[in-house]
Write a protein that holds these residues in place. Sequence first.
Motif, PDB file in Angstrom:
ATOM      1  N   ILE A 173       0.813  -1.228   0.000  1.00  0.00           N
ATOM      2  CA  ILE A 173       0.000   0.000   0.000  1.00  0.00           C
ATOM      3  C   ILE A 173       0.840   1.270   0.000  1.00  0.00           C
ATOM      4  O   ILE A 173       0.284   2.368  -0.087  1.00  0.00           O
ATOM      5  CB  ILE A 173      -0.955   0.014   1.207  1.00  0.00           C
ATOM      6  CG1 ILE A 173      -0.171   0.045   2.526  1.00  0.00           C
ATOM      7  CG2 ILE A 173      -1.896  -1.178   1.151  1.00  0.00           C
ATOM      8  CD1 ILE A 173      -1.061   0.179   3.757  1.00  0.00           C
ATOM      9  N   SER A 174       2.160   1.132   0.076  1.00  0.00           N
ATOM     10  CA  SER A 174       3.014   2.328   0.126  1.00  0.00           C
ATOM     11  C   SER A 174       3.869   2.502  -1.121  1.00  0.00           C
ATOM     12  O   SER A 174       4.664   3.437  -1.187  1.00  0.00           O
ATOM     13  CB  SER A 174       3.919   2.277   1.369  1.00  0.00           C
ATOM     14  OG  SER A 174       4.790   1.152   1.315  1.00  0.00           O
ATOM     15  N   THR A 175       3.735   1.605  -2.094  1.00  0.00           N
ATOM     16  CA  THR A 175       4.498   1.709  -3.336  1.00  0.00           C
ATOM     17  C   THR A 175       3.559   1.882  -4.516  1.00  0.00           C
ATOM     18  O   THR A 175       2.412   1.414  -4.483  1.00  0.00           O
ATOM     19  CB  THR A 175       5.372   0.456  -3.554  1.00  0.00           C
ATOM     20  OG1 THR A 175       4.525  -0.710  -3.591  1.00  0.00           O
ATOM     21  CG2 THR A 175       6.398   0.307  -2.435  1.00  0.00           C
ATOM     22  N   VAL A 176       4.046   2.544  -5.549  1.00  0.00           N
ATOM     23  CA  VAL A 176       3.232   2.769  -6.752  1.00  0.00           C
ATOM     24  C   VAL A 176       2.838   1.447  -7.418  1.00  0.00           C
ATOM     25  O   VAL A 176       1.664   1.244  -7.748  1.00  0.00           O
ATOM     26  CB  VAL A 176       3.984   3.685  -7.742  1.00  0.00           C
ATOM     27  CG1 VAL A 176       3.222   3.768  -9.061  1.00  0.00           C
ATOM     28  CG2 VAL A 176       4.161   5.074  -7.145  1.00  0.00           C
ATOM     29  N   PRO A 177       3.790   0.504  -7.620  1.00  0.00           N
ATOM     30  CA  PRO A 177       3.368  -0.776  -8.210  1.00  0.00           C
ATOM     31  C   PRO A 177       2.359  -1.524  -7.348  1.00  0.00           C
ATOM     32  O   PRO A 177       1.465  -2.197  -7.880  1.00  0.00           O
ATOM     33  CB  PRO A 177       4.689  -1.559  -8.319  1.00  0.00           C
ATOM     34  CG  PRO A 177       5.748  -0.522  -8.352  1.00  0.00           C
ATOM     35  CD  PRO A 177       5.260   0.571  -7.451  1.00  0.00           C
ATOM     36  N   GLY A 178       2.484  -1.418  -6.022  1.00  0.00           N
ATOM     37  CA  GLY A 178       1.550  -2.121  -5.154  1.00  0.00           C
ATOM     38  C   GLY A 178       0.141  -1.568  -5.222  1.00  0.00           C
ATOM     39  O   GLY A 178      -0.834  -2.307  -5.401  1.00  0.00           O
ATOM     40  N   VAL A 179       0.004  -0.234  -5.117  1.00  0.00           N
ATOM     41  CA  VAL A 179      -1.317   0.396  -5.155  1.00  0.00           C
ATOM     42  C   VAL A 179      -1.972   0.206  -6.517  1.00  0.00           C
ATOM     43  O   VAL A 179      -3.145  -0.182  -6.616  1.00  0.00           O
ATOM     44  CB  VAL A 179      -1.205   1.894  -4.801  1.00  0.00           C
ATOM     45  CG1 VAL A 179      -2.558   2.588  -4.979  1.00  0.00           C
ATOM     46  CG2 VAL A 179      -0.705   2.066  -3.373  1.00  0.00           C
ATOM     47  N   THR A 180      -1.227   0.473  -7.576  1.00  0.00           N
ATOM     48  CA  THR A 180      -1.793   0.316  -8.924  1.00  0.00           C
ATOM     49  C   THR A 180      -2.099  -1.144  -9.222  1.00  0.00           C
ATOM     50  O   THR A 180      -3.060  -1.453  -9.936  1.00  0.00           O
ATOM     51  CB  THR A 180      -0.833   0.867  -9.982  1.00  0.00           C
ATOM     52  OG1 THR A 180       0.466   0.241  -9.824  1.00  0.00           O
ATOM     53  CG2 THR A 180      -0.674   2.378  -9.830  1.00  0.00           C
ATOM     54  N   GLY A 181      -1.296  -2.062  -8.659  1.00  0.00           N
ATOM     55  CA  GLY A 181      -1.576  -3.484  -8.849  1.00  0.00           C
ATOM     56  C   GLY A 181      -2.900  -3.887  -8.234  1.00  0.00           C
ATOM     57  O   GLY A 181      -3.668  -4.650  -8.827  1.00  0.00           O
ATOM     58  N   VAL A 182      -3.187  -3.376  -7.031  1.00  0.00           N
ATOM     59  CA  VAL A 182      -4.464  -3.657  -6.383  1.00  0.00           C
ATOM     60  C   VAL A 182      -5.619  -3.111  -7.220  1.00  0.00           C
ATOM     61  O   VAL A 182      -6.648  -3.783  -7.415  1.00  0.00           O
ATOM     62  CB  VAL A 182      -4.489  -3.058  -4.961  1.00  0.00           C
ATOM     63  CG1 VAL A 182      -5.891  -3.170  -4.358  1.00  0.00           C
ATOM     64  CG2 VAL A 182      -3.475  -3.760  -4.070  1.00  0.00           C
ATOM     65  N   LEU A 183      -5.463  -1.896  -7.752  1.00  0.00           N
ATOM     66  CA  LEU A 183      -6.512  -1.296  -8.578  1.00  0.00           C
ATOM     67  C   LEU A 183      -6.715  -2.087  -9.865  1.00  0.00           C
ATOM     68  O   LEU A 183      -7.856  -2.294 -10.308  1.00  0.00           O
ATOM     69  CB  LEU A 183      -6.148   0.158  -8.909  1.00  0.00           C
ATOM     70  CG  LEU A 183      -6.120   1.120  -7.712  1.00  0.00           C
ATOM     71  CD1 LEU A 183      -5.657   2.504  -8.162  1.00  0.00           C
ATOM     72  CD2 LEU A 183      -7.493   1.214  -7.053  1.00  0.00           C
ATOM     73  N   LEU A 184      -5.625  -2.555 -10.464  1.00  0.00           N
ATOM     74  CA  LEU A 184      -5.738  -3.347 -11.687  1.00  0.00           C
ATOM     75  C   LEU A 184      -6.471  -4.655 -11.427  1.00  0.00           C
ATOM     76  O   LEU A 184      -7.298  -5.091 -12.243  1.00  0.00           O
ATOM     77  CB  LEU A 184      -4.344  -3.637 -12.254  1.00  0.00           C
ATOM     78  CG  LEU A 184      -3.624  -2.472 -12.934  1.00  0.00           C
ATOM     79  CD1 LEU A 184      -2.190  -2.854 -13.269  1.00  0.00           C
ATOM     80  CD2 LEU A 184      -4.361  -2.043 -14.195  1.00  0.00           C
ATOM     81  N   VAL A 185      -6.179  -5.294 -10.306  1.00  0.00           N
ATOM     82  CA  VAL A 185      -6.866  -6.545  -9.959  1.00  0.00           C
ATOM     83  C   VAL A 185      -8.359  -6.291  -9.769  1.00  0.00           C
ATOM     84  O   VAL A 185      -9.206  -7.070 -10.232  1.00  0.00           O
ATOM     85  CB  VAL A 185      -6.255  -7.155  -8.689  1.00  0.00           C
ATOM     86  CG1 VAL A 185      -7.128  -8.305  -8.173  1.00  0.00           C
ATOM     87  CG2 VAL A 185      -4.851  -7.656  -8.969  1.00  0.00           C
ATOM     88  N   LEU A 186      -8.707  -5.184  -9.115  1.00  0.00           N
ATOM     89  CA  LEU A 186     -10.109  -4.858  -8.883  1.00  0.00           C
ATOM     90  C   LEU A 186     -10.843  -4.614 -10.199  1.00  0.00           C
ATOM     91  O   LEU A 186     -11.941  -5.156 -10.422  1.00  0.00           O
ATOM     92  CB  LEU A 186     -10.213  -3.629  -7.984  1.00  0.00           C
ATOM     93  CG  LEU A 186     -11.627  -3.124  -7.676  1.00  0.00           C
ATOM     94  CD1 LEU A 186     -12.424  -4.195  -6.950  1.00  0.00           C
ATOM     95  CD2 LEU A 186     -11.582  -1.842  -6.850  1.00  0.00           C
TER      96      LEU A 186
END
Length: 563
Positions: A156-169
């Motif tokens: 939740i604190s990195t750009v790849p992590g946050v965008t990855g969660v959004l992409l999965v959603l």
Amino acid sequence: MSVALKSWRANEGPKHLIVTVWVAVNVCLFWRTFMLYFSGAQYYYLHKMLGLGLCISRASASVLNLNCSLVLLPMCRSLLTFIRGSQRVTGRCVRRLLDKSKTFHVACGVTICIFSVVHVSAHLVNMVSFSVRYSEDFPALNVAQYRGQDPRILIISTVPGVTGVLLVLVLFLMFTASSYCIRVSNYEIFWYTHNLFIVFYIILMVHVAGGALKYQSNVEAHPPGCTHSNLSSWTNHKAAGEKGAEFAGAPQTVCQEEARFQPHFPQTWLWVSAPLCLYCAERLYRFIRSSAAPVTVVSVVSHPCDVVELRMLKSGFKPRPGQYILLNCPSVSSFENHPFTLTTCPTVKNETFGIHLRVLGDWTSSFSQLLLQKPNSSEILPMMQQRRYPTVHVDGPFGSPSEEVFNYEVSLCVAGGIGVTPFACVLQALFDDWRQYKLRRLYFVWVCRDLQSFYWFADLLCGLHERLWRDNRPDYLNVQLYLSNTQRLQSIGEERYRFLSSRLRIGRPKWKLLFQEIGRANQLKRVGVFCCGPKGISKALHTLCNSNPHTGTAFEYNKESFS
């Protein structure tokens, strides 16, 4: 046996060839990327930290890049229609492959979902590895701020992590809303969620720009596993040096300088940009085309069994028989476009074109209520009356398999219920001038549950039959009507429809006997089989087309499908 093989080769050969090439490219791309990160010198230290999670995550990302670019191409309807219409450029085999565009789109979409799961799973392992294997010797490689940091914080604190969660959603919403049950029960949910692809690609571009994974940029000055006096964990690195010496195939060396790391230049946009720009340009072209010329609603007719016929007029609109359009009514929904096959094409004598739509679902119900003064009314509303129809936008026309009916000497058209619409325009074109086409014999089979459904095109069928009799070609058209509802005996009693009454049968067609009859009458010929109806009928016809070894007749299967 040779004829059955010939039919199978014509029906399945090109499709299986394309699938084989596509699968081979995916496998090669996955394996090549996996081995690059597994044994590449520039990824030695990163692989030592993350292990197989690095290789699998990057290999799956390569497959995702390929399919995220390919998934857009089958949806370029105008481009596919142009290619289909260029018969001097493309042969029948290529045009029939274009009919599988929707299937290829679905295959790419499913592949994206599968490898997204693999990609996410591998990166979850990587996040744990970043935390557990925090490197004090190479701080630039670290994503974690300290050893043992909570992997959830890293997500939740990195750009790849946050965008990855959004992409999965977003991908989850698109995938679940694409299921057959949702598309049938509530098409609007499918339509709106599928247009989230715009959000998906925007987030994807940001996702790959995160730069979490880094490669070593000075491999020559700092060979993998070399020893360096400034390293804080000499023992561990000495072991790594032994591994590096084995990796390099040379004795252990001393580092000339410290290892330097930098993030990769994002490559996803190299894969996606061209197809995405092509698709966006096509959508812009279609928007301008559909909005430039106004559409005039000429008449509306209510038919039995909740079917509405809509006649329209549009300047410069020149479709071919068998094509379909996308209809948009802002009064119902500004963004929804629904496909409808043309049942009437413009001619020299009559410039109007028409569709038949079945009232089934929220959109068609609202649209039909706007078109008709009263639900279930039976009056024809001419343009001369002071009746204001809702604004309608027409996008298209677009190509479909039914266009190929005229390119065979013998064709078999099978329709189930409202699936007759692709063939209605074909019958109308034959009524106007059947001599201009290559087609010399047409078998037309129409299966309905309700007797009243046959009245949708009863006048057209009888009119074509009478014209062929006047032209001394009574054998040109073979009509077979089947009433599948056997609960009570019914018949077409009107005198003017006596021809249809003589062709009406109770029950379901005996497909094998029908194919044998067509085969005996057309030996050593190539018969085009066209179907628009339920899956049961389609599957039966498809199977028979690939297994008809007796008469020397090759059957080529074509299924109507709107993309």
